[in-house]
Design an enzyme around this catalytic site. Structure first.
Site, PDB file in Angstrom:
ATOM      1  N   GLY A   1      40.804  37.410  41.948  1.00 49.42           N
ATOM      2  CA  GLY A   1      41.516  38.686  41.917  1.00 49.42           C
ATOM      3  C   GLY A   1      41.238  39.507  43.170  1.00 49.42           C
ATOM      4  O   GLY A   1      42.124  40.177  43.704  1.00 49.42           O
ATOM      5  N   ASP A   2      39.997  39.445  43.641  1.00 43.96           N
ATOM      6  CA  ASP A   2      39.635  40.176  44.859  1.00 43.96           C
ATOM      7  C   ASP A   2      40.355  39.579  46.065  1.00 43.96           C
ATOM      8  O   ASP A   2      40.779  40.312  46.969  1.00 43.96           O
ATOM      9  CB  ASP A   2      38.120  40.125  45.082  1.00 43.96           C
ATOM     10  CG  ASP A   2      37.351  40.591  43.861  1.00 43.96           C
ATOM     11  OD1 ASP A   2      37.875  41.454  43.123  1.00 43.96           O
ATOM     12  OD2 ASP A   2      36.243  40.077  43.625  1.00 43.96           O
TER      13      ASP A   2
END
Ligand SMILES: Nc1ncnc2c1ncn2[C@@H]1O[C@H](COP(=O)(O)OP(=O)(O)OP(=O)(O)O)[C@@H](O)[C@H]1O
Ligand SMILES: [Mg+2]
Length: 313
Positions: free
Chosen positions: A254-255
């Site tokens: 997600g990062d």
């Protein structure tokens, strides 16, 4: 400049053992330590993709020095506020026989009021001026859950577009500041809207995400794990289908998505193209080991393989 904020960063310590025997002595066969935390991950990915970024947050003790030193070694500029407590160390032990990883995540030091004040003082005068400020991850002990709403307003006062990637109460309260973008995964969106969307088709997820656009968020990106991600704005909605890749470790995917997405937006790309970059970076990231995120050559290879499907709302 793209600033990231990691209020509760960590040193990630990875230890490989032949077999993990509990209640016995284990011999490490490989060890590695990395600067970790969600905002730091976002900065690492932006840096990998050639963007300019500064990582902000709190660091303290010898582990704090190590955290900052490791960022220097990776070529990432940081501006941490020094705290009295020790930056936490998270431990990941991988059993090479069965591939299972046992994680022990520390809570992190309590932030004192004066330390928060020192951070706020610096944060309200960012130079160079912030184009984007990414607020990611959990809130450390000693800090109220309303912190992201406050930081968002201070960033907006300086002309920044704010990206919020967190969960639970900090996300709920942060929305009051109308961040430019939020990036919940499907679990976080379900909790936020108090509706189980895990099995919902993308069209339905997009229509629910639209409620956040109506509430004043310009771009809502919902990440869907191996299925990719979707983006909703007031002018359209797009699904980006992730290409099939061998999955190693999904932590930090997600990062990687957020970092690549903002890096693309900051270069003037459209939301649909930024989504393509984000999903390519997420898919690149799951192929690397826990200590690494997306590598640029793999992002470049995957970018044309991401399928963008416009959704009608
Ligand atoms: N199994 C997978 N195969 C291919 N791509 C994946 C897979 N899992 C994740 N991705 C990519 O990474 C992106 C983000 O993944 P995910 O939805 O798991 O984010 P997340 O839950 O916020 O992750 P984290 O917060 O741990 O960094 C997805 O949109 C997708 O592009
Ligand atoms: Mg996430």
């Amino acid at each position: 400049m793209i600033y990231t904020v990691t209020l509760n960063p960590c040193l990630d310590r990875y230890i490989d053992v032949e077999t993990l025997d509990t209640d016995d002595v284990n011999r490490a066969v490989h060890e590695a330590r990395f600067a970790g935390g969600k905002g730091i991950n976002v900065s690492r990915v932006i840096h990998e993709l050639g963007g300019d970024t500064v990582a902000l947050g709190f660091s303290g003790g010898f582990s704090g020095y190590e955290l900052e030193g490791r960022l220097v070694n990776s070529g990432i500029t940081s501006g941490f506020t020094t705290i009295a407590g020790d930056t936490r160390t998270n431990i990941n032990i991988r059993d090479l026989r069965n591939g299972e990883t046992t994680r022990v995540n520390a809570i992190g030091p309590t932030i004192q009021e004066a330390e928060l004040g020192a951070f706020a003082h610096a944060f309200r005068r960012l130079a160079p001026a912030p184009a984007y400020v990414v607020l990611s991850g959990s809130v450390p002990p000693g800090v109220t859950h309303g912190i992201y709403a406050q930081l968002a307003r201070w960033a907006q006062d300086q002309g920044a577009k704010v990206v919020l990637d967190t969960d639970g109460e900090p996300l709920r309260l942060g929305l009051a500041a109308r961040p430019y973008m939020v990036k919940p995964n499907i679990h976080e969106l379900s909790r936020l809207l108090d509706e189980d969307l895990h099995q919902a088709p993308p069209q339905v997820v997009a229509s629910r995400a639209r409620a956040l656009v109506s509430a004043g968020v310009s771009i809502v990106v919902v990440s869907l794990g191996g299925s990719g991600a979707l983006a909703v704005t007031d002018t359209g909605a797009w699904l980006a289908v992730a290409p099939p890749v061998p999955v190693h470790v999904t932590v930090g995917a997600g990062d990687s998505l957020v970092g690549a997405f903002i890096n693309a937006l900051s270069r003037g790309q459209s939301v649909a193209e930024a989504l393509r970059d984000g999903v390519a970076a997420g898919a690149a990231s799951v192929q690397t080991s826990g200590t690494e995120l997306a590598h640029r050559p793999e992002v470049d290879r995957l970018r044309p393989l991401v399928q963008i499907v416009p959704l009608s709302l």
